[in-house]
Design a protein around this motif. Structure first.
Motif, PDB file in Angstrom:
ATOM      1  N   ARG A  74       0.801  -1.223   0.000  1.00  0.00           N
ATOM      2  CA  ARG A  74       0.000   0.000   0.000  1.00  0.00           C
ATOM      3  C   ARG A  74       0.827   1.262   0.000  1.00  0.00           C
ATOM      4  O   ARG A  74       0.305   2.340  -0.328  1.00  0.00           O
ATOM      5  CB  ARG A  74      -0.934  -0.016   1.205  1.00  0.00           C
ATOM      6  N   ASN A  75       2.127   1.146   0.343  1.00  0.00           N
ATOM      7  CA  ASN A  75       3.018   2.318   0.345  1.00  0.00           C
ATOM      8  C   ASN A  75       3.674   2.543  -1.003  1.00  0.00           C
ATOM      9  O   ASN A  75       4.423   3.511  -1.166  1.00  0.00           O
ATOM     10  CB  ASN A  75       4.084   2.162   1.415  1.00  0.00           C
ATOM     11  N   SER A  76       3.450   1.639  -1.973  1.00  0.00           N
ATOM     12  CA  SER A  76       4.034   1.782  -3.301  1.00  0.00           C
ATOM     13  C   SER A  76       3.146   2.656  -4.163  1.00  0.00           C
ATOM     14  O   SER A  76       1.943   2.798  -3.905  1.00  0.00           O
ATOM     15  CB  SER A  76       4.211   0.405  -3.955  1.00  0.00           C
ATOM     16  N   CYS A  77       3.759   3.203  -5.233  1.00  0.00           N
ATOM     17  CA  CYS A  77       3.011   4.044  -6.157  1.00  0.00           C
ATOM     18  C   CYS A  77       3.692   4.036  -7.509  1.00  0.00           C
ATOM     19  O   CYS A  77       4.850   3.617  -7.650  1.00  0.00           O
ATOM     20  CB  CYS A  77       2.874   5.472  -5.629  1.00  0.00           C
ATOM     21  N   VAL A  78       2.969   4.554  -8.535  1.00  0.00           N
ATOM     22  CA  VAL A  78       3.463   4.622  -9.916  1.00  0.00           C
ATOM     23  C   VAL A  78       3.353   6.064 -10.373  1.00  0.00           C
ATOM     24  O   VAL A  78       2.325   6.713 -10.145  1.00  0.00           O
ATOM     25  CB  VAL A  78       2.642   3.697 -10.838  1.00  0.00           C
ATOM     26  N   GLU A  79       4.436   6.552 -11.047  1.00  0.00           N
ATOM     27  CA  GLU A  79       4.461   7.930 -11.543  1.00  0.00           C
ATOM     28  C   GLU A  79       4.937   7.950 -12.984  1.00  0.00           C
ATOM     29  O   GLU A  79       5.756   7.115 -13.396  1.00  0.00           O
ATOM     30  CB  GLU A  79       5.381   8.808 -10.688  1.00  0.00           C
ATOM     31  N   ILE A  80       4.386   8.898 -13.755  1.00  0.00           N
ATOM     32  CA  ILE A  80       4.811   9.101 -15.143  1.00  0.00           C
ATOM     33  C   ILE A  80       6.021  10.047 -15.141  1.00  0.00           C
ATOM     34  O   ILE A  80       6.001  11.093 -14.470  1.00  0.00           O
ATOM     35  CB  ILE A  80       3.672   9.689 -15.984  1.00  0.00           C
ATOM     36  N   LEU A  81       7.041   9.671 -15.932  1.00  0.00           N
ATOM     37  CA  LEU A  81       8.271  10.475 -16.007  1.00  0.00           C
ATOM     38  C   LEU A  81       8.410  11.100 -17.388  1.00  0.00           C
ATOM     39  O   LEU A  81       7.940  10.528 -18.388  1.00  0.00           O
ATOM     40  CB  LEU A  81       9.491   9.599 -15.717  1.00  0.00           C
ATOM     41  N   PRO A  82       9.058  12.247 -17.467  1.00  0.00           N
ATOM     42  CA  PRO A  82       9.301  12.846 -18.791  1.00  0.00           C
ATOM     43  C   PRO A  82      10.392  12.065 -19.560  1.00  0.00           C
ATOM     44  O   PRO A  82      11.160  11.297 -18.980  1.00  0.00           O
ATOM     45  CB  PRO A  82       9.748  14.267 -18.446  1.00  0.00           C
ATOM     46  N   ARG A 116       2.548   2.097 -22.034  1.00  0.00           N
ATOM     47  CA  ARG A 116       2.840   2.707 -20.725  1.00  0.00           C
ATOM     48  C   ARG A 116       1.557   2.894 -19.902  1.00  0.00           C
ATOM     49  O   ARG A 116       1.529   2.616 -18.693  1.00  0.00           O
ATOM     50  CB  ARG A 116       3.543   4.043 -20.934  1.00  0.00           C
ATOM     51  N   GLN A 117       0.504   3.338 -20.553  1.00  0.00           N
ATOM     52  CA  GLN A 117      -0.740   3.535 -19.828  1.00  0.00           C
ATOM     53  C   GLN A 117      -1.283   2.206 -19.305  1.00  0.00           C
ATOM     54  O   GLN A 117      -1.758   2.113 -18.172  1.00  0.00           O
ATOM     55  CB  GLN A 117      -1.771   4.202 -20.748  1.00  0.00           C
ATOM     56  N   GLU A 118      -1.216   1.146 -20.129  1.00  0.00           N
ATOM     57  CA  GLU A 118      -1.709  -0.147 -19.683  1.00  0.00           C
ATOM     58  C   GLU A 118      -0.924  -0.663 -18.492  1.00  0.00           C
ATOM     59  O   GLU A 118      -1.506  -1.191 -17.517  1.00  0.00           O
ATOM     60  CB  GLU A 118      -1.658  -1.145 -20.842  1.00  0.00           C
ATOM     61  N   TRP A 119       0.400  -0.507 -18.531  1.00  0.00           N
ATOM     62  CA  TRP A 119       1.226  -1.013 -17.424  1.00  0.00           C
ATOM     63  C   TRP A 119       0.985  -0.209 -16.141  1.00  0.00           C
ATOM     64  O   TRP A 119       0.894  -0.778 -15.043  1.00  0.00           O
ATOM     65  CB  TRP A 119       2.706  -0.971 -17.807  1.00  0.00           C
ATOM     66  N   THR A 120       0.918   1.105 -16.283  1.00  0.00           N
ATOM     67  CA  THR A 120       0.697   1.917 -15.069  1.00  0.00           C
ATOM     68  C   THR A 120      -0.671   1.601 -14.438  1.00  0.00           C
ATOM     69  O   THR A 120      -0.789   1.482 -13.211  1.00  0.00           O
ATOM     70  CB  THR A 120       0.767   3.403 -15.419  1.00  0.00           C
ATOM     71  N   LEU A 121      -1.679   1.441 -15.282  1.00  0.00           N
ATOM     72  CA  LEU A 121      -3.000   1.094 -14.740  1.00  0.00           C
ATOM     73  C   LEU A 121      -2.993  -0.273 -14.079  1.00  0.00           C
ATOM     74  O   LEU A 121      -3.590  -0.475 -13.019  1.00  0.00           O
ATOM     75  CB  LEU A 121      -4.060   1.129 -15.849  1.00  0.00           C
ATOM     76  N   ALA A 122      -2.300  -1.234 -14.724  1.00  0.00           N
ATOM     77  CA  ALA A 122      -2.255  -2.579 -14.155  1.00  0.00           C
ATOM     78  C   ALA A 122      -1.516  -2.591 -12.822  1.00  0.00           C
ATOM     79  O   ALA A 122      -1.957  -3.243 -11.856  1.00  0.00           O
ATOM     80  CB  ALA A 122      -1.585  -3.537 -15.144  1.00  0.00           C
ATOM     81  N   ILE A 123      -0.374  -1.854 -12.731  1.00  0.00           N
ATOM     82  CA  ILE A 123       0.375  -1.818 -11.464  1.00  0.00           C
ATOM     83  C   ILE A 123      -0.434  -1.110 -10.381  1.00  0.00           C
ATOM     84  O   ILE A 123      -0.462  -1.541  -9.219  1.00  0.00           O
ATOM     85  CB  ILE A 123       1.741  -1.133 -11.690  1.00  0.00           C
ATOM     86  N   GLN A 124      -1.101  -0.016 -10.745  1.00  0.00           N
ATOM     87  CA  GLN A 124      -1.942   0.664  -9.767  1.00  0.00           C
ATOM     88  C   GLN A 124      -3.091  -0.240  -9.288  1.00  0.00           C
ATOM     89  O   GLN A 124      -3.439  -0.250  -8.093  1.00  0.00           O
ATOM     90  CB  GLN A 124      -2.517   1.941 -10.383  1.00  0.00           C
ATOM     91  N   MET A 125      -3.660  -1.026 -10.181  1.00  0.00           N
ATOM     92  CA  MET A 125      -4.697  -1.969  -9.796  1.00  0.00           C
ATOM     93  C   MET A 125      -4.151  -3.008  -8.827  1.00  0.00           C
ATOM     94  O   MET A 125      -4.802  -3.367  -7.832  1.00  0.00           O
ATOM     95  CB  MET A 125      -5.263  -2.651 -11.033  1.00  0.00           C
ATOM     96  N   ALA A 126      -2.926  -3.511  -9.102  1.00  0.00           N
ATOM     97  CA  ALA A 126      -2.324  -4.507  -8.198  1.00  0.00           C
ATOM     98  C   ALA A 126      -2.071  -3.908  -6.816  1.00  0.00           C
ATOM     99  O   ALA A 126      -2.295  -4.562  -5.788  1.00  0.00           O
ATOM    100  CB  ALA A 126      -1.024  -5.027  -8.810  1.00  0.00           C
TER     101      ALA A 126
END
Length: 546
Positions: free
Chosen positions: A185-193, A221-231
């Protein structure tokens, strides 16, 4: 609406498969071929003019999904009829385009599932997916570029995603595992330039380290970030599988659709009932309109008839008006005479009103006198009843005395005392009878006074009736009406005479008794009383008649 949503899912995959450059747009020639094939598999009549006009060659370039949707809705989806086409043919068309881009064998030429199984899984996914557009397939494994922690170089790794961690390997065979990223629950995903020549970058931050990665394109990238956030979210909620969550959500959606369907059916039933009620009301309204038309027709005929009658009446009134004008001159001459006569009549009416008022006063006095007379007669009747009771007691005492004389002749000495007692009782009864007689005489005097008042009141009523008839005679001559002198209701002179005769009889009897008592002849008194009581008077009724 459900059929349109199901068709859009497959068409969206076909449209995306034609986007080879991943720019979100497809060339018009490809869309023309896709639309023509959709016409065929959906059994929709072809419209070549609209097809050529919409996808003609010009400088506009490729068309996006938003630009294709108006044509797709107007010329294809709006004309689709459920049951008029084969759903499997439509799915095969869209899968053929989708498989060219998404269904690829691995590097060794092998496939995890066969082409037929992949088609079935694709259809199943479309059926179970959320009703959202465009669809997003959540990946759980694939190639990504990862930046090293120590050497800081970029390496392509095969990533596999689970709810608890994100593991990465050297290749997709997953024989050599290079590491694992723990997700909580302390993990997160961020978009980088974009930097270091890499594009579509993002990072996964954990409490211990930050992992930088790069996808092949923005969509990946969008699919992976959404999937990791879902996990991460599932890990925080204590869930182990996304499919269970989606299954529960789909179950809730199905239940909601069923409830909506039931509500819709109920609403349709209610609308049907309302429609039937409306038709019945319309029929009644038509009947009412027909009745109203008939009534208006009858009213019109009645109005014409009344108009004719009015015209005839108007002509008649004109003739009568002319005659009235002639008679008016004669009437004016008579009016002068009538005015004088009216003045005399008014004076007589005034006198008559005064006479009527005096007559009413006399009638009131007569009524009052009759009421007084009735009261006196009621008191007289009460006294007569008391007198009768005393006479009965006296007769009873006499009978007892005679019985004692017959039975006790041989006991004269003993019964003499009792005879004296009875005599004394008889004397007391006679005294009481004398008192009653005195009271009766007083009542008789009151009755005579009331009769004189009644006679005087009757005389006054007759006098005033005569006066009133004399005054009314000049006003309204007509038949003579016999004026009955006012009398009190229920007054019967014959009954009054009979009562007076009975009263005189009792007075004579009492007078004889008093004379006999003065002479000391009690036996003669008793015999005389018995004769008087036993001999009925033929001309007068008994006291019970009163």
């Amino acid at each position: 609406m459900e059929l349109r949503a199901e068709l859009l899912k497959s068409i969206w995959y076909a449209f995306t498969a034609l986007d080879a450059e991943k720019s979100g747009k497809v060339s018009k020639s490809q869309l023309k071929v896709l639309s023509h094939n959709l016409y065929t598999v959906l059994c929709i009549p072809h419209d070549p003019v609209a097809l050529e006009e919409h996808f003609k060659d010009d400088d506009d370039g490729p068309v996006s999904s938003q630009g294709y949707m108006p044509y797709l809705n107007k010329y294809i989806l709006d004309k689709v009829e459920e049951g008029a086409f084969v759903k499997e043919s439509f799915d095969e068309l869209c899968w053929t385009l989708t498989a060219k881009k998404n269904y690829k064998p691995n590097r060794n030429g092998n496939s995890v599932v066969s082409h037929e199984d992949a088609f079935k899984l694709w259809c199943l996914f479309n059926f179970l997916s959320e009703d959202k557009y465009p669809l997003v397939m959540v990946p759980d494994e694939g190639y990504l570029w990862k930046k090293g922690h120590l050497r800081r170089n970029w390496s392509e790794r095969w990533f596999t995603l689970k709810p608890s961690d994100l593991s990465y390997y050297v290749s997709e065979e997953r024989k050599e595992k290079k590491g694992s990223i723990s997700l909580d629950r302390n993990s997160c995903v961020e978009i980088l330039p974009d930097k270091d020549g890499k594009r579509c970058m993002f990072c996964v931050k954990t409490p211990s380290r930050t992992y930088e990665m790069s996808a092949s394109d923005t969509r990946q990238r969008q699919e992976w970030t959404l999937a990791i956030q879902m996990a991460i979210r599932l890990q925080a909620e204590g869930k182990k599988s996304l499919h269970k969550d989606l299954k529960q959500k789909r179950r809730e959606q199905r239940e909601q659709r069923e409830r909506k369907k039931a509500a819709k059916e109920e609403e349709m039933q209610r609308l049907k009932q309302l429609q039937e009620e409306k038709e019945r009301k319309l029929q009644e309204l038509e009947l009412l309109k027909e009745a109203q038309r008939q009534a208006e027709l009858l009213l019109h005929e009645e109005e014409e008839r009344r108009q004719q009658q009015h015209e005839e009446m108007q002509r008649t009134l004109e003739i009568q008006l002319q005659e009235a004008e002639k008679a008016r001159a004669n009437m004016q001459a008579e009016m002068v005479l009538k005015e004088a006569e009216a003045e005399r009549q008014r004076k007589r009416i005034t006198e008559l009103e005064e006479m009527q008022q005096r007559l009413q006063d006399a009638l009131h006095q007569e009524v009052k006198a009759r009421q007084d007379e009735e009261a006196v007669r009621y008191a007289q009747a009460r006294l007569l009843n008391e007198e009768e009771e005393k006479l009965k007691q006296l007769m009873k005492l006499k009978e007892e005395q005679e019985e004692y004389i017959i039975r006790t002749q041989h006991e004269k000495l003993v019964l003499k005392q009792e005879m004296e007692n009875k005599s004394r009782f008889l004397e007391e009864a006679q005294q009481q009878l004398e008192e009653v007689r005195v009271n009766r005489e007083r009542v008789d005097q009151d009755v005579m006074l009331a009769q004189r008042k009644l006679q005087q009141a009757s005389t006054n009523v007759k006098h005033w009736n005569v006066q009133m008839n004399r005054l009314m005679h000049p006003i309204a001559p007509g038949e003579k009406r016999t004026m009955v002198s006012g009398g009190f209701p229920g007054f019967n002179p014959a009954l009054l005479s009979r009562r007076d005769s009975s009263l005189k009889l009792k007075q004579n009897l009492e007078k004889k008794k008093s004379d006999a008592m003065k002479n000391g002849s009690k036996e003669n008194l008793n015999g005389e009383m018995e004769k008087q009581l036993q001999a009925p008077d033929k001309d007068h009724p008994s006291s019970e008649t009163l």
